[in-house]
Motif scaffolding. Structure first.
Motif, short mmCIF file in Angstrom:
data_model
loop_
_atom_site.label_atom_id
_atom_site.label_comp_id
_atom_site.label_asym_id
_atom_site.label_seq_id
_atom_site.Cartn_x
_atom_site.Cartn_y
_atom_site.Cartn_z
N LEU A 1 0.83 -1.20 0.00
CA LEU A 1 0.00 0.00 0.00
C LEU A 1 0.87 1.26 0.00
N ALA A 2 1.93 1.25 0.81
CA ALA A 2 2.81 2.41 0.89
C ALA A 2 3.53 2.63 -0.44
N ILE A 3 3.96 1.57 -1.09
CA ILE A 3 4.64 1.71 -2.39
C ILE A 3 3.68 2.28 -3.44
N THR A 4 2.41 1.82 -3.41
CA THR A 4 1.42 2.35 -4.36
C THR A 4 1.26 3.86 -4.19
N LYS A 5 1.14 4.31 -2.97
CA LYS A 5 0.99 5.75 -2.71
C LYS A 5 2.24 6.51 -3.11
N ALA A 6 3.39 5.93 -2.83
CA ALA A 6 4.65 6.60 -3.18
C ALA A 6 4.78 6.73 -4.69
N ASN A 7 4.36 5.72 -5.43
CA ASN A 7 4.42 5.78 -6.90
C ASN A 7 3.49 6.88 -7.43
N LEU A 8 2.28 6.95 -6.84
CA LEU A 8 1.35 8.00 -7.28
C LEU A 8 1.90 9.40 -6.97
N LEU A 9 2.56 9.50 -5.80
CA LEU A 9 3.07 10.79 -5.38
C LEU A 9 4.29 11.20 -6.19
N VAL A 10 5.25 10.27 -6.32
CA VAL A 10 6.54 10.62 -6.92
C VAL A 10 6.53 10.44 -8.43
N ASP A 11 5.95 9.34 -8.89
CA ASP A 11 6.03 9.02 -10.31
C ASP A 11 4.92 9.71 -11.11
N ALA A 12 3.67 9.60 -10.60
CA ALA A 12 2.54 10.20 -11.33
C ALA A 12 2.39 11.68 -11.04
N GLY A 13 3.01 12.15 -9.99
CA GLY A 13 2.95 13.56 -9.67
C GLY A 13 1.62 14.00 -9.09
N VAL A 14 0.91 13.09 -8.46
CA VAL A 14 -0.37 13.46 -7.84
C VAL A 14 -0.09 14.33 -6.63
N PRO A 15 -0.77 15.46 -6.52
CA PRO A 15 -0.53 16.35 -5.37
C PRO A 15 -0.88 15.64 -4.06
N HIS B 1 14.18 6.68 -9.53
CA HIS B 1 14.94 7.55 -10.44
C HIS B 1 16.18 8.15 -9.75
N GLY B 2 16.88 7.28 -9.02
CA GLY B 2 18.13 7.72 -8.40
C GLY B 2 17.95 8.45 -7.11
N LYS B 3 16.74 8.75 -6.73
CA LYS B 3 16.49 9.44 -5.46
C LYS B 3 15.95 8.43 -4.44
N LYS B 4 16.28 8.63 -3.21
CA LYS B 4 15.86 7.73 -2.13
C LYS B 4 14.87 8.43 -1.24
N TYR B 5 13.86 7.66 -0.86
CA TYR B 5 12.81 8.16 0.01
C TYR B 5 12.65 7.20 1.20
N VAL B 6 12.25 7.73 2.29
CA VAL B 6 11.93 6.92 3.47
C VAL B 6 10.43 6.91 3.64
N ILE B 7 9.87 5.71 3.64
CA ILE B 7 8.41 5.56 3.72
C ILE B 7 8.07 4.80 4.99
#
Length: 455
Positions: A45-59, A132-138
């Protein structure tokens, strides 16, 4: 506590331990799988949200609104996305933050790549996410209410099932224990009916194959021996009463006759002689009875030691000749002894002397010449003593009973006795692990042969 109850409790206890181990294993395994599955679900679930936030650019605000209205949102769900500098990029519920991430928590996630732990009633997973080369903590936290409810239900079902199973096991244990011990209960009832007056009763031996049948067979053999002992005791007591009554009655009668009127000194002397004769008979009878009782003891209670039977025989011969000057006892050694200590047996000196004396006295009593020939033959392992006489012999019909206590055959008219000597001798020889044999022909004498193992 009865064996039936012990067996039931033991059976139920063993089954309960096995069932409890199974139930605990099932419960703990289910709990572990639920926990692992829920941590995995949180991560996905956390990865799905992170993808929407970071990859899809959802606010963040839009993403938060989407998940607030989603039917698949987990109870009390909290997902937060940070960069490695601990800057918050997204949080599901900004105004309600139960987890309250700290710098130390972020550092631990960066160090271990992924961690799982509990915070109050929430399951929490934290992991390092690269994009994309950037690291995030979820971090993701939620409470598995549905899984915990199912686990709680499973626990109640296991407890209820365990209680029912134990109850059924106790009932089954009582039934099978009663069934298994029913033959024993029947044996107890039968044994209670057996008494000194009903020694003929025996236990049912069933199929004669199982352990209960073996126990019944053992009891029946024991009852056979007890019945024989009771019968022998009755016969023994009856014979003793008869043997004691005769000389006692004679002594009383002789004393009463002498007391009726005054008599001459010669008549008084004759009366005293008869009384003395009967008293001696009583004394000999009591001595024989005591010796017979000694041989009936447990052999462990009789003192055994290394004994020279030739010396015991000489002592018995000396005592017989002193008491009966008219007797003759001739000793014959079949071969010379190279070693004076080669004739030794493990035995009781007193009892062996009694046995030898009885055979010598019997031979002399029933021989016209009042003599007995004793032949001694010894080997490496055994010793033989033959007591021969040239007397009247023993009738064939009496040979089978001469070792029976108080039995006196057709020859009793030739010499007095009480019928104990030969039975006592046989018991003594048996106690010494030897054998006593007899051969006789009427008119040609009798031979008693004792064989004893040498030490």
């Amino acid at each position: 506590m009865k064996i039936r109850v012990k067996l039931t409790l033991l059976f139920a206890g063993l089954f309960g331990i096995l069932l409890l181990a199974f139930a605990l294993t099932l419960y703990l395994t289910t709990a572990a799988h639920r926990e692992a599955d829920y941590f995995q679900r949180l991560r996905q679930l956390a990865i799905t949200k992170a993808n929407l936030l970071v990859d899809a650019g959802v606010p963040p605000a839009t993403l938060e609104l989407i998940y607030k209205n989603s039917l698949t949102t987990l109870p009390q769900e909290e997902v937060a996305v940070f960069d490695t500098a601990f800057h918050l990029l997204y949080h599901d519920i900004g105004d309600i933050d139960k987890l309250r991430e700290t710098q130390g928590m972020i550092d631990s996630i960066i160090a271990f790549k992924e961690i799982h732990f509990y915070y109050e009633d929430l399951q929490v997973t934290g992991f390092l996410y690269s994009h994309h080369g950037k690291k995030y903590v979820i971090t993701a936290a939620a409470r598995d209410e549905e899984g915990l409810a199912r686990l709680h239900t499973l626990g109640l079902e296991l407890i209820l099932g365990f209680a029912i199973a134990i109850g059924l096991t106790l009932l089954a244990g009582i039934f099978f224990a009663r069934k298994a011990l029913q033959p024993v209960s029947a044996m107890v009832d039968h044994l209670a009916a057996i008494s000194a007056n009903r020694m003929d009763l025996r236990l049912s031996e069933g199929n004669r194959k199982d352990e209960i049948a073996t126990l019944a067979l053992t009891f029946n053999h024991m009852l056979d021996r007890l019945e024989q002992s009771f019968e022998a005791q009755k016969q023994f007591v009856g014979n003793i009463s008869h043997e004691l009554r005769t000389p006692l009655a004679a002594i009383i009668a002789e004393a009463e006759v002498s007391a009726i009127r005054s008599r001459s000194p010669e008549e008084y002397r004759e009366t005293l002689r008869l009384i003395l004769q009967d008293a001696q008979r009583l004394s000999r009878l009591s001595t024989d009875l005591l010796d017979l009782a000694k041989t009936a003891y447990d052999p462990s209670g009789i003192q055994f030691s290394t004994v020279r039977p030739d010396e015991v025989l000489l002592d018995a011969r000396k005592a017989i000749l002193q008491a009966n000057p008219g007797y003759r006892v001739l000793l014959h050694f079949e071969k010379e002894m190279e070693d004076s200590d080669c004739i030794t047996v493990n035995g009781n000196e007193y009892l062996l002397r009694v046995a030898f004396s009885n055979l010598i006295e019997n031979s002399c009593k029933f021989s016209p010449g009042k003599q007995c020939h004793v032949h001694i033959c010894f080997g490496k392992e055994s010793l033989s003593l033959e007591f021969r006489d040239d007397g009247i012999g023993i009738p064939p019909e009496d040979l089978g009973n001469i070792f029976t206590p108080f039995f006196r055959g057709a020859n009793k008219r030739y010499a007095p006795g009480n019928g104990i000597g030969l039975s006592l001798t046989q018991r003594i020889v048996t106690l010494h692990h030897g054998t006593l044999a007899v051969t006789s022909r009427p008119g040609n004498g009798t031979v008693f042969t004792i064989s004893l193992p040498q030490t």
